[in-house]
Motif scaffolding. Structure first.
Motif, short mmCIF file in Angstrom:
data_model
loop_
_atom_site.label_atom_id
_atom_site.label_comp_id
_atom_site.label_asym_id
_atom_site.label_seq_id
_atom_site.Cartn_x
_atom_site.Cartn_y
_atom_site.Cartn_z
N ASP A 1 -0.98 0.96 9.31
CA ASP A 1 -0.75 1.52 7.98
C ASP A 1 -1.30 0.58 6.91
O ASP A 1 -1.34 -0.65 7.06
N ALA A 2 -1.71 1.20 5.81
CA ALA A 2 -2.34 0.44 4.72
C ALA A 2 -1.39 -0.59 4.12
O ALA A 2 -1.80 -1.67 3.69
N ALA A 3 -0.10 -0.27 4.08
CA ALA A 3 0.86 -1.19 3.46
C ALA A 3 0.94 -2.51 4.23
O ALA A 3 1.03 -3.59 3.64
N ALA A 4 0.90 -2.43 5.55
CA ALA A 4 0.96 -3.66 6.36
C ALA A 4 -0.29 -4.50 6.14
O ALA A 4 -0.22 -5.73 6.01
N LEU A 5 -1.44 -3.85 6.08
CA LEU A 5 -2.68 -4.59 5.86
C LEU A 5 -2.68 -5.24 4.47
O LEU A 5 -3.11 -6.39 4.32
N GLU A 6 -2.17 -4.53 3.51
CA GLU A 6 -2.06 -5.09 2.15
C GLU A 6 -1.20 -6.35 2.16
O GLU A 6 -1.55 -7.38 1.58
N GLN A 7 -0.05 -6.30 2.82
CA GLN A 7 0.81 -7.49 2.92
C GLN A 7 0.07 -8.63 3.63
O GLN A 7 0.18 -9.79 3.25
N TYR A 8 -0.65 -8.28 4.68
CA TYR A 8 -1.38 -9.27 5.47
C TYR A 8 -2.38 -10.02 4.60
O TYR A 8 -2.50 -11.24 4.66
N TRP A 9 -3.11 -9.28 3.77
CA TRP A 9 -4.11 -9.91 2.92
C TRP A 9 -3.49 -10.80 1.85
O TRP A 9 -4.14 -11.69 1.32
N ARG A 10 -2.24 -10.53 1.53
CA ARG A 10 -1.59 -11.33 0.47
C ARG A 10 -0.88 -12.56 1.01
O ARG A 10 -0.33 -13.34 0.24
N GLN A 11 -0.84 -12.74 2.32
CA GLN A 11 -0.11 -13.90 2.85
C GLN A 11 -1.01 -15.13 2.94
O GLN A 11 -1.04 -15.83 3.94
#
Lengths: 356, 356
Positions: free
Chosen positions: B151-161
């Motif tokens: 899901d896009a939300a998980a990838l978004e969090q991943y890029w922000r870590q």
């Protein structure tokens, strides 16, 4: 780790285990930079660490650090005692602790920034944070009554609980919008909450509430600056101190946003050893003489329109020697008790399941 | 928050409350800059957040993030599941999670640094972290079997870590000494411990053990580089990829320090979708072909002198699709089970009171 504080209120299990239903962390807010070929970078978010105790109260506490600080503000104290994070988890509140955009774990900003070689400035902070008086080359001297541990190890930890801004965060900058974009997104995500701010985050708290009705109350520890509507600006305050003058400058926001501050209970909390009357020539000391006057102006303007702003001067409540960090001072359990009392008075501490 | 993973091992209460005896944070290591008038600044420390469960096991887990990362590596996953922090707290281990000097909450460094305007580079990271293949302007494509949420939300969090380094941390720099000054000071403070490293912190783990016998074991997830003694340098590996070549360069340390690595169990853990044979022209993909060869060299040199280095290729253990972050992949409970098994095999997981 034994809690060792001057004032204990007893009987509430401050040493009991902390029992968590869950804990974790996430980024919130921020922007995406997209290159011409579709490659991306994700920047300028806040970082939030949360802990949810079993059988949590209805409203979580959102905790926002001040200038040069990060989540540590609310974590264990420089001498290893419980800070507000642990104290209020044990009292049943979920906690959401922020590293604001461009600070600490939220440090990935879009814009270029140069961090200069560190210059010694603990003496200035010693005075601003009201541990006592330090005018080099003289030795620092604690205030006689200061609620700060006197051992060198605690002071060493205290000096290390800072992190640089990896981007601008000053008053004039659009960063302020970026800050409250993130906090407002957090409140959209977690729902109605109680907001604690400190020092430089005071301003962000006011603007967050102007933007987002999920802020049900604000308790601000020594907020460094205040918002006013354009048609009710506060009087000038005479000072020769440039930092005091800068922070005393009203932050002007539209009336519609300002009026949102009249809808919730707000408490401004101040510690001890603030010179109330006479201008000081000691760097850092003048700031608070000016600031407490601004706090009165803010209270009066909000309350004139039906607001519920109260100023809690800790010495008037019988707590003496508090610094700019009352929540981590030696008597922080007593300071926490005053926060608990405020929340209880306003019906903001019910136990209720259903948090997520 | 419901744990939702592809592989569940069951019966161990992964959803039980986390019961903490204490938690907090502190700075460790670092230096003090003193001006001519005696004023000071405190810099270049690491930051450590710790949690100690009730009835903790004898040895805590010290967790060290990789390049561009910070404590988040070990915290809740991009899609909000438990990471190794929560999983191993529930399994009874105290955790000490590091933000290394000049990163995140340890970001206050002495030296001036310029952070450039952020350039999009998620595509390179997508390949290096082995989510799949992304060569802009083409769209990213996940590996078919990848253990990463779609899901896009998980990838978004991943890029922000991620968080920037506020100072240098590359291989050639004295920072490496600064890093292990901090980790060695941590081990002096907390005593015998188990060290988890990841990627760029692999090197710091080897050198920490060379300096400090309180490291009782190291489990390193895809360490980016390895140490060798001057008289047993590994063979060259042919590659045209500059990043792969840089990381493959042996870090030469004195024989006496290197030999300390022979005294403890060490496990190197690798995920899936690593091209083992053919050089790749895709940015980021070549790195791992070279790295796994270096891992074999390292194992062989340490073990030739009585060491206990083992390489755990997750696909050979039946776990497929793991990325560069196995501890937060969808099957991370199964990955955790393999860590638990390793610790049990070596007698490193006894329950014992007396931790502080």
């Amino acid at each position: 780790m034994i809690t060792d504080v001057g004032i204990r209120t007893g009987g509430r299990g401050e040493d009991d285990p902390i029992v968590l239903r869950s804990q974790g962390s996430f980024a919130v807010g921020g922007t995406v930079v997209t290159g011409p070929d579709g490659d991306t970078a994700h920047v300028d978010h806040a970082y939030v660490q949360y802990q949810i105790p079993v059988n949590a109260r209805k409203y979580p506490l959102v905790m926002w650090h001040g200038g040069g600080q990060f989540s540590k503000t609310w974590e264990s104290t420089p001498d290893g005692r419980d800070g507000f994070q642990n104290i209020f988890l044990r009292r049943g509140f979920a906690t959401y602790i922020i590293d604001q955009p461009r600070r600490g774990r939220g440090g990935r900003g879009e814009a270029a920034v140069t961090l200069p070689t560190v210059q010694p400035m603990n003496a200035l902070l010693y005075n601003i944070f009201r541990l006592g008086c330090w005018v080099p080359p003289e030795q620092p001297r604690f205030f006689d009554n200061v609620q700060f541990p006197r051992d060198a190890a605690a002071l060493e930890q205290y000096w290390r609980q800072t992190a640089p801004s990896t981007g601008t965060d000053d008053l004039e900058d659009p960063t302020r919008i970026l800050m409250t974009d993130a906090s407002s997104a957090l409140l959209d995500k977690i729902g109605p909450s109680l907001l604690l701010t400190h020092s430089a985050s005071g301003q962000f708290g006011w603007i967050t509430r102007a933007r987002n009705a999920n802020v049900k109350a604000i308790v601000s520890y020594e907020p460094a600056s205040f918002v006013f509507p354009p048609d009710e600006l506060p009087p000038e305050i005479e000072t020769r101190d440039p930092l005091a003058a800068a922070l005393a400058k009203p932050i002007v926001i539209p009336r519609a946003g300002f009026d949102k501050l009249t809808e919730i209970p707000i408490q401004l909390v101040y510690g001890d050893n603030i010179e109330q009357h006479n201008p000081s020539h000691i760097a850092g000391a003048e700031l608070w003489r000016v600031n407490v006057q601004r706090a009165v102006h803010f209270r009066d303007v909000v309350n004139r329109h039906g607001g519920q702003v109260e100023i809690l001067n800790l010495p008037e409540a019988g707590l003496h020697g508090n610094t700019h960090f009352p929540f981590s001072d030696l008597n922080n359990i007593a300071v926490a008790d005053l926060l608990s009392a405020f929340l209880r008075t306003h019906g903001l501490d019910p136990r209720e399941a259903g948090l997520q």
